[in-house]
Every structure is written in C-alpha cells, then in structure tokens.
Design a protein around this motif. Structure first.
Motif, PDB file in Angstrom:
ATOM      1  N   LEU A 103      12.408  63.289 -19.861  1.00  0.00           N
ATOM      2  CA  LEU A 103      12.508  63.061 -21.303  1.00  0.00           C
ATOM      3  C   LEU A 103      13.577  62.021 -21.628  1.00  0.00           C
ATOM      4  O   LEU A 103      13.424  61.190 -22.525  1.00  0.00           O
ATOM      5  N   LEU A 104      14.670  62.083 -20.871  1.00  0.00           N
ATOM      6  CA  LEU A 104      15.772  61.154 -21.093  1.00  0.00           C
ATOM      7  C   LEU A 104      15.414  59.739 -20.665  1.00  0.00           C
ATOM      8  O   LEU A 104      15.669  58.760 -21.389  1.00  0.00           O
ATOM      9  N   GLU A 162      24.714  66.165 -15.465  1.00  0.00           N
ATOM     10  CA  GLU A 162      23.947  66.505 -16.657  1.00  0.00           C
ATOM     11  C   GLU A 162      24.645  67.672 -17.346  1.00  0.00           C
ATOM     12  O   GLU A 162      25.004  68.657 -16.702  1.00  0.00           O
ATOM     13  N   TYR A 163      24.883  67.556 -18.648  1.00  0.00           N
ATOM     14  CA  TYR A 163      25.532  68.630 -19.391  1.00  0.00           C
ATOM     15  C   TYR A 163      24.523  69.722 -19.728  1.00  0.00           C
ATOM     16  O   TYR A 163      23.389  69.438 -20.112  1.00  0.00           O
ATOM     17  N   LEU A 164      24.948  70.981 -19.584  1.00  0.00           N
ATOM     18  CA  LEU A 164      24.124  72.115 -19.974  1.00  0.00           C
ATOM     19  C   LEU A 164      24.632  72.683 -21.286  1.00  0.00           C
ATOM     20  O   LEU A 164      25.840  72.738 -21.530  1.00  0.00           O
ATOM     21  N   CYS A 165      23.698  73.117 -22.135  1.00  0.00           N
ATOM     22  CA  CYS A 165      24.044  73.619 -23.469  1.00  0.00           C
ATOM     23  C   CYS A 165      23.457  75.006 -23.688  1.00  0.00           C
ATOM     24  O   CYS A 165      22.303  75.271 -23.326  1.00  0.00           O
ATOM     25  N   PRO A 243      19.493  71.502 -20.283  1.00  0.00           N
ATOM     26  CA  PRO A 243      20.265  70.256 -20.273  1.00  0.00           C
ATOM     27  C   PRO A 243      20.303  69.623 -21.658  1.00  0.00           C
ATOM     28  O   PRO A 243      19.353  69.760 -22.442  1.00  0.00           O
ATOM     29  N   LYS A 244      21.374  68.931 -21.954  1.00  0.00           N
ATOM     30  CA  LYS A 244      21.536  68.330 -23.277  1.00  0.00           C
ATOM     31  C   LYS A 244      20.437  67.322 -23.595  1.00  0.00           C
ATOM     32  O   LYS A 244      20.071  67.121 -24.760  1.00  0.00           O
ATOM     33  N   SER A 245      19.888  66.678 -22.561  1.00  0.00           N
ATOM     34  CA  SER A 245      18.814  65.715 -22.791  1.00  0.00           C
ATOM     35  C   SER A 245      17.601  66.379 -23.427  1.00  0.00           C
ATOM     36  O   SER A 245      16.891  65.763 -24.226  1.00  0.00           O
ATOM     37  N   THR A 266      28.514  71.350 -16.451  1.00  0.00           N
ATOM     38  CA  THR A 266      27.722  70.243 -15.910  1.00  0.00           C
ATOM     39  C   THR A 266      27.012  70.653 -14.627  1.00  0.00           C
ATOM     40  O   THR A 266      27.416  71.604 -13.944  1.00  0.00           O
ATOM     41  N   GLU A 267      25.983  69.926 -14.325  1.00  0.00           N
ATOM     42  CA  GLU A 267      25.261  70.078 -13.053  1.00  0.00           C
ATOM     43  C   GLU A 267      25.164  68.709 -12.411  1.00  0.00           C
ATOM     44  O   GLU A 267      24.758  67.736 -13.049  1.00  0.00           O
ATOM     45  N   GLN A 268      25.587  68.598 -11.164  1.00  0.00           N
ATOM     46  CA  GLN A 268      25.582  67.303 -10.485  1.00  0.00           C
ATOM     47  C   GLN A 268      24.163  66.849 -10.183  1.00  0.00           C
ATOM     48  O   GLN A 268      23.265  67.658  -9.921  1.00  0.00           O
ATOM     49  N   LEU A 269      23.993  65.524 -10.236  1.00  0.00           N
ATOM     50  CA  LEU A 269      22.699  64.902  -9.950  1.00  0.00           C
ATOM     51  C   LEU A 269      22.826  64.015  -8.721  1.00  0.00           C
ATOM     52  O   LEU A 269      23.820  63.293  -8.571  1.00  0.00           O
TER      53      LEU A 269
END
Length: 297
Positions: A103-104, A162-165, A243-245, A266-269
């Motif tokens: 999506l991002l 990636e930020y998690l919300c 994820p915030k995206s 956050t989660e590493q990519l």
C-alpha cells in the motif's frame, strides 16, 4: 535442430559466392565446405544449391534456409548486445513485500514508471514465508521481510523500519488506554494480529499492556483483507494493531484514533535477494524509492 556450424557455412557461401573463398574466410578446406553443405542439404531434405561446373545457383529452399540463417545471426547479435547493456531505467523489476508495504510503495512505483516508461514493476503482496519461497524459486528477484533469513541462502540488507500503531475508534481519543479498555473493546483480528499485538504490547512502554495475555482478548471481528481491517474499527467495533502505512492509506482516518504510547513501536525491515545473484542495474533505481519511503533505523 539444424547444425549452426553448417548454417553459418551455407550463409557465408551464399554471401561470398565461391567455394574456395568461403573456405579461406572460414579457415577451412574446400572439400570441408562442400561436405558441410551436403550434410545441411541432407538434414533439410532438399537441395539448397544447384551446382553448375564450378559455380552454383541457390534454390528456392536454399533461399528459405539462407533467410533462416540470417535471422539466427541477427538474433544472436541482439542477444550479445543486450547482455552487455544494463539500462537502469528499463526492464521488469519483480518485488514482494507485506500488504501494508505494498500500500505504501505502489503509488510511488507508479510515479517511477510515469517518469520511466520502459520500466515495469511487478509487485506481490505476501507474508514473509512466501516472499522467501518465491525468491528461492526465482519467481521474484527482490523481497522485503521482517525477520532476517538464513545467510547461507539469501543476501540480506537492513532497509529501515515500520512503525506499528494501536488503532481504536474515535470515541477513545484522548482517553487513557488500559488493559480493561482493550478487553471491553475487543480485537479485530487478521492473519498478523497476534504478531503485531505481541510486538506492540512488549515495546510500547506501558507495563499494564505488556502483561496482557493476547489469547484472552475477546474477538470483535476477523478479516484477512488488509484494506478491510480498519473498517469495523472506524464503525466503532473493536481495536487492532497495524503498520502505520495501513493507517495512512485508510480513507476514513477521521473515524479512528491512535494510541499515544510512551515509546514508539517499530519492526525492522530487511531487503532480501538470492545469495550470489547480482541484480540488474534497474534494481538500484527501485532501491532508491524503497529507502526514501521507509523510516530509517
């Protein structure tokens, strides 16, 4: 399949027009040239030239075989030329990542293709396991995963994070979110919900949330389509972690609120491709877009 050496000898003979000169040009003997022409005629099942003393005339079948030999030579020349030409703005890039990252990135990929019409981007939305499987099977060339894979099989590079919300209905805006709040609200589950909930509760810096047993959270709803996960939340049904995206791309954000945690989660990519495989230059163009649109580590 016709012998390519015989075809080349025949092609040269037609172009030179003389057996002796053909032999000299190909560093062969004249009997050797004659023998190869006879073998080619036998393979084709038709005479390709009509011999008249020391001269010859090409037959109709010979003209067709000559054109075929020309086509092969031209295709080979184009192939060799393409092997030495690696255009960073042309060709197909095959990439796989999570649905939220798709999506991002997809709108950014479309912008890139508008700027570079000869560039084509094939994007797959898939979980980590399928991304790695598709790279192994060479159906895609580059993947983004959230867990570092086996170094013996893959080249891995940290891309960012990636930020998690924690996302709730609008009515919770400004409220202190407790474990009891979430128990009463219920969770909108999806295929990655257990993973995201565990990460969020562990990293958000709220001791009470870190003690939640996610298996005890009541289920408000379940959906496996990323674009639909926030729909029940926007209608006041349940909460979820994404994820915030995914939040940013949701059209009804005004009906949602984000939990303001003391610590960012956050989660590493990781960028992944098949070990020992050198990717074409066009992937460097794609890589610039990938890095520019993700949060740094």
């Amino acid at each position: 399949m016709l012998n390519p050496t015989w075809l080349n000898t025949f092609k040269t003979l037609i172009e030179v027009g003389h057996f002796t000169q053909t032999a000299e040009k190909l560093y062969m003997t004249q009997p050797g040239v004659s023998q190869q022409i006879k073998k080619l005629e036998q393979a084709c099942g038709h005479p390709l030239i009509k011999r008249i003393n020391k001269q010859f005339e090409i037959t109709e079948q010979g003209r067709q075989v000559y054109q075929y030999a020309l086509d092969i030579a031209q295709h080979e020349a184009k192939l060799l030329e393409s092997l030495g030409f690696d255009d960073p703005y042309s060709g197909q890039c095959r990439l796989a990542c999570s649905g939220s990252l798709a999506l991002l990135y997809y709108p950014e990929f479309l912008k890139l293709q508008q700027q570079n019409p000869n560039l084509s981007i094939h994007l797959e939305a898939a979980p980590n396991s399928k991304v790695l499987k598709d790279i192994t099977e060479a159906s895609i060339d580059l993947g983004i995963v959230t867990q570092k894979p086996n170094a013996c099989e893959f080249n891995t590079e940290q891309l960012g994070c990636e930020y998690l919300c924690l996302i709730l209905p609008k009515r919770f805006e400004g409220q202190t979110i407790t474990a009891q709040t979430l128990m009463e609200c219920g969770v909108v589950k999806h295929p990655d919900s257990a993973h995201y909930l565990s990460l969020y509760f562990d990293q958000c810096g709220v001791a009470e949330l870190a003690e939640i047993n996610i298996d005890k959270l009541p289920t408000a709803s379940y959906v496996n389509q990323l674009s639909q996960i926030l729909l029940p939340v926007s209608q006041g049904i349940g909460f979820t972690v994404l994820p915030k995206s995914a939040y940013d791309s949701f059209i009804h954000k005004q009906a949602l609120t984000l939990h303001q945690a003391p610590q960012k989660v956050t989660e590493q990519l990781y960028l992944v491709n098949k070990r020992n495989r050198q990717l074409p230059a066009r992937y460097q163009t794609l890589l610039k877009v990938l890095k520019a649109n993700v949060s740094p580590l």
